[in-house]
Design a protein around this motif. Sequence first.
Motif, PDB file in Angstrom:
ATOM      1  N   ARG A 115      86.090  59.259  68.941  1.00  0.00           N
ATOM      2  CA  ARG A 115      85.686  58.121  69.771  1.00  0.00           C
ATOM      3  C   ARG A 115      85.538  56.855  68.909  1.00  0.00           C
ATOM      4  NH1 ARG A 115      80.881  58.808  73.929  1.00  0.00           N
ATOM      5  NH2 ARG A 115      82.555  59.850  75.026  1.00  0.00           N
ATOM      6  N   LEU A 116      84.901  56.981  67.750  1.00  0.00           N
ATOM      7  CA  LEU A 116      84.744  55.834  66.852  1.00  0.00           C
ATOM      8  C   LEU A 116      86.104  55.306  66.412  1.00  0.00           C
ATOM      9  CD1 LEU A 116      81.750  56.988  64.620  1.00  0.00           C
ATOM     10  CD2 LEU A 116      81.706  55.327  66.502  1.00  0.00           C
ATOM     11  N   HIS A 117      87.025  56.210  66.122  1.00  0.00           N
ATOM     12  CA  HIS A 117      88.374  55.804  65.732  1.00  0.00           C
ATOM     13  C   HIS A 117      89.072  55.083  66.887  1.00  0.00           C
ATOM     14  CE1 HIS A 117      92.199  55.862  63.696  1.00  0.00           C
ATOM     15  NE2 HIS A 117      92.737  56.481  64.735  1.00  0.00           N
ATOM     16  N   ALA A 118      88.963  55.621  68.088  1.00  0.00           N
ATOM     17  CA  ALA A 118      89.595  54.995  69.254  1.00  0.00           C
ATOM     18  C   ALA A 118      89.027  53.607  69.527  1.00  0.00           C
ATOM     19  CB  ALA A 118      89.418  55.895  70.484  1.00  0.00           C
ATOM     20  N   LEU A 119      87.760  53.408  69.214  1.00  0.00           N
ATOM     21  CA  LEU A 119      87.133  52.098  69.406  1.00  0.00           C
ATOM     22  C   LEU A 119      87.444  51.133  68.266  1.00  0.00           C
ATOM     23  CD1 LEU A 119      83.614  53.272  70.674  1.00  0.00           C
ATOM     24  CD2 LEU A 119      85.384  52.081  72.012  1.00  0.00           C
ATOM     25  N   GLY A 120      88.141  51.620  67.252  1.00  0.00           N
ATOM     26  CA  GLY A 120      88.484  50.773  66.110  1.00  0.00           C
ATOM     27  C   GLY A 120      87.321  50.547  65.158  1.00  0.00           C
ATOM     28  N   LEU A 121      86.321  51.390  65.220  1.00  0.00           N
ATOM     29  CA  LEU A 121      85.147  51.221  64.368  1.00  0.00           C
ATOM     30  C   LEU A 121      85.279  51.926  63.028  1.00  0.00           C
ATOM     31  CD1 LEU A 121      82.398  51.537  67.096  1.00  0.00           C
ATOM     32  CD2 LEU A 121      83.237  49.456  66.000  1.00  0.00           C
ATOM     33  N   ILE A 122      86.199  52.874  62.944  1.00  0.00           N
ATOM     34  CA  ILE A 122      86.542  53.481  61.664  1.00  0.00           C
ATOM     35  C   ILE A 122      88.059  53.496  61.575  1.00  0.00           C
ATOM     36  CG2 ILE A 122      84.441  54.866  61.427  1.00  0.00           C
ATOM     37  CD1 ILE A 122      85.981  57.293  62.385  1.00  0.00           C
ATOM     38  N   ALA A 123      88.559  53.388  60.355  1.00  0.00           N
ATOM     39  CA  ALA A 123      90.000  53.235  60.158  1.00  0.00           C
ATOM     40  C   ALA A 123      90.777  54.510  60.455  1.00  0.00           C
ATOM     41  CB  ALA A 123      90.276  52.782  58.729  1.00  0.00           C
ATOM     42  N   GLY A 124      90.217  55.626  60.197  1.00  0.00           N
ATOM     43  CA  GLY A 124      90.923  56.886  60.416  1.00  0.00           C
ATOM     44  C   GLY A 124      89.929  58.015  60.500  1.00  0.00           C
ATOM     45  N   THR A 125      90.424  59.155  60.832  1.00  0.00           N
ATOM     46  CA  THR A 125      89.516  60.288  60.910  1.00  0.00           C
ATOM     47  C   THR A 125      89.460  60.943  59.539  1.00  0.00           C
ATOM     48  OG1 THR A 125      91.325  61.635  61.726  1.00  0.00           O
ATOM     49  CG2 THR A 125      89.836  60.717  63.365  1.00  0.00           C
ATOM     50  N   PRO A 126      88.286  60.958  58.940  1.00  0.00           N
ATOM     51  CA  PRO A 126      88.152  61.566  57.611  1.00  0.00           C
ATOM     52  C   PRO A 126      88.285  63.085  57.718  1.00  0.00           C
ATOM     53  CG  PRO A 126      86.007  60.986  58.489  1.00  0.00           C
ATOM     54  CD  PRO A 126      87.042  60.474  59.469  1.00  0.00           C
ATOM     55  N   ASP A 127      88.489  63.701  56.561  1.00  0.00           N
ATOM     56  CA  ASP A 127      88.485  65.160  56.560  1.00  0.00           C
ATOM     57  C   ASP A 127      87.147  65.620  57.094  1.00  0.00           C
ATOM     58  OD1 ASP A 127      90.989  65.250  55.458  1.00  0.00           O
ATOM     59  OD2 ASP A 127      90.260  65.390  53.396  1.00  0.00           O
ATOM     60  N   MET A 128      87.193  66.513  58.073  1.00  0.00           N
ATOM     61  CA  MET A 128      85.960  66.953  58.699  1.00  0.00           C
ATOM     62  C   MET A 128      85.708  68.411  58.363  1.00  0.00           C
ATOM     63  SD  MET A 128      86.106  65.205  62.431  1.00  0.00           S
ATOM     64  CE  MET A 128      87.849  65.390  62.743  1.00  0.00           C
ATOM     65  N   GLU A 176      76.442  68.347  67.713  1.00  0.00           N
ATOM     66  CA  GLU A 176      77.209  69.503  68.141  1.00  0.00           C
ATOM     67  C   GLU A 176      78.638  69.145  68.543  1.00  0.00           C
ATOM     68  OE1 GLU A 176      74.221  68.679  69.222  1.00  0.00           O
ATOM     69  OE2 GLU A 176      72.920  70.327  68.650  1.00  0.00           O
ATOM     70  N   HIS A 177      78.915  67.869  68.723  1.00  0.00           N
ATOM     71  CA  HIS A 177      80.245  67.398  69.126  1.00  0.00           C
ATOM     72  C   HIS A 177      80.711  66.314  68.152  1.00  0.00           C
ATOM     73  CE1 HIS A 177      79.683  69.641  72.835  1.00  0.00           C
ATOM     74  NE2 HIS A 177      78.490  69.101  72.910  1.00  0.00           N
ATOM     75  N   PHE A 178      80.501  66.573  66.860  1.00  0.00           N
ATOM     76  CA  PHE A 178      80.749  65.554  65.849  1.00  0.00           C
ATOM     77  C   PHE A 178      82.208  65.112  65.815  1.00  0.00           C
ATOM     78  CE2 PHE A 178      81.463  64.101  61.441  1.00  0.00           C
ATOM     79  CZ  PHE A 178      80.591  63.035  61.451  1.00  0.00           C
ATOM     80  N   ASP A 179      83.182  66.080  65.889  1.00  0.00           N
ATOM     81  CA  ASP A 179      84.586  65.644  65.809  1.00  0.00           C
ATOM     82  C   ASP A 179      84.951  64.755  66.988  1.00  0.00           C
ATOM     83  OD1 ASP A 179      83.945  68.318  65.387  1.00  0.00           O
ATOM     84  OD2 ASP A 179      85.894  69.052  65.992  1.00  0.00           O
ATOM     85  N   HIS A 180      84.397  65.052  68.155  1.00  0.00           N
ATOM     86  CA  HIS A 180      84.655  64.214  69.326  1.00  0.00           C
ATOM     87  C   HIS A 180      84.126  62.803  69.082  1.00  0.00           C
ATOM     88  CE1 HIS A 180      84.150  62.649  73.437  1.00  0.00           C
ATOM     89  NE2 HIS A 180      85.186  63.404  73.724  1.00  0.00           N
ATOM     90  N   PHE A 181      82.945  62.704  68.476  1.00  0.00           N
ATOM     91  CA  PHE A 181      82.355  61.403  68.193  1.00  0.00           C
ATOM     92  C   PHE A 181      83.204  60.628  67.185  1.00  0.00           C
ATOM     93  CE2 PHE A 181      78.984  58.847  65.914  1.00  0.00           C
ATOM     94  CZ  PHE A 181      78.866  57.896  66.906  1.00  0.00           C
ATOM     95  N   ILE A 182      83.684  61.298  66.151  1.00  0.00           N
ATOM     96  CA  ILE A 182      84.544  60.648  65.156  1.00  0.00           C
ATOM     97  C   ILE A 182      85.812  60.115  65.837  1.00  0.00           C
ATOM     98  CG2 ILE A 182      86.041  61.103  63.163  1.00  0.00           C
ATOM     99  CD1 ILE A 182      83.164  60.769  62.374  1.00  0.00           C
TER     100      ILE A 182
END
Length: 96
Positions: free
Chosen positions: A28-41, A20-26
């Motif tokens: 968070r992953l970006h801020a942690l450096g676990l994904i390079a960027g935020t994909p189109d959501m 229910e909070h998927f964009d927030h999670f994405i």
Amino acid sequence: MLPAAVKNIVASDMIFGLTEHFDHFIQRLHALGLIAGTPDMRENMAPHPANLAEALATLTPDQAALYQAFTGWDDIFYNICEQLYFAQDMPKTGAI
């Protein structure tokens, strides 16, 4: 089983999100450096939205009791996860 599930989500090597909070999670992953960027959501939703409250209101008492028996612990666990997930955004005070 609930204590084991809670232990898993608070493990140091665990990162979890909530659908229910998927964009927030994405984010968070970006801020942690676990994904390079935020994909189109896009919103994660069923092709034909259902209203759970309306569906539950149509259950007979026996069906409602069965539903509660199968989902009660899920609700408890989800509520714990939601509280822990958003607690991660709170400023650290040093207090336990």
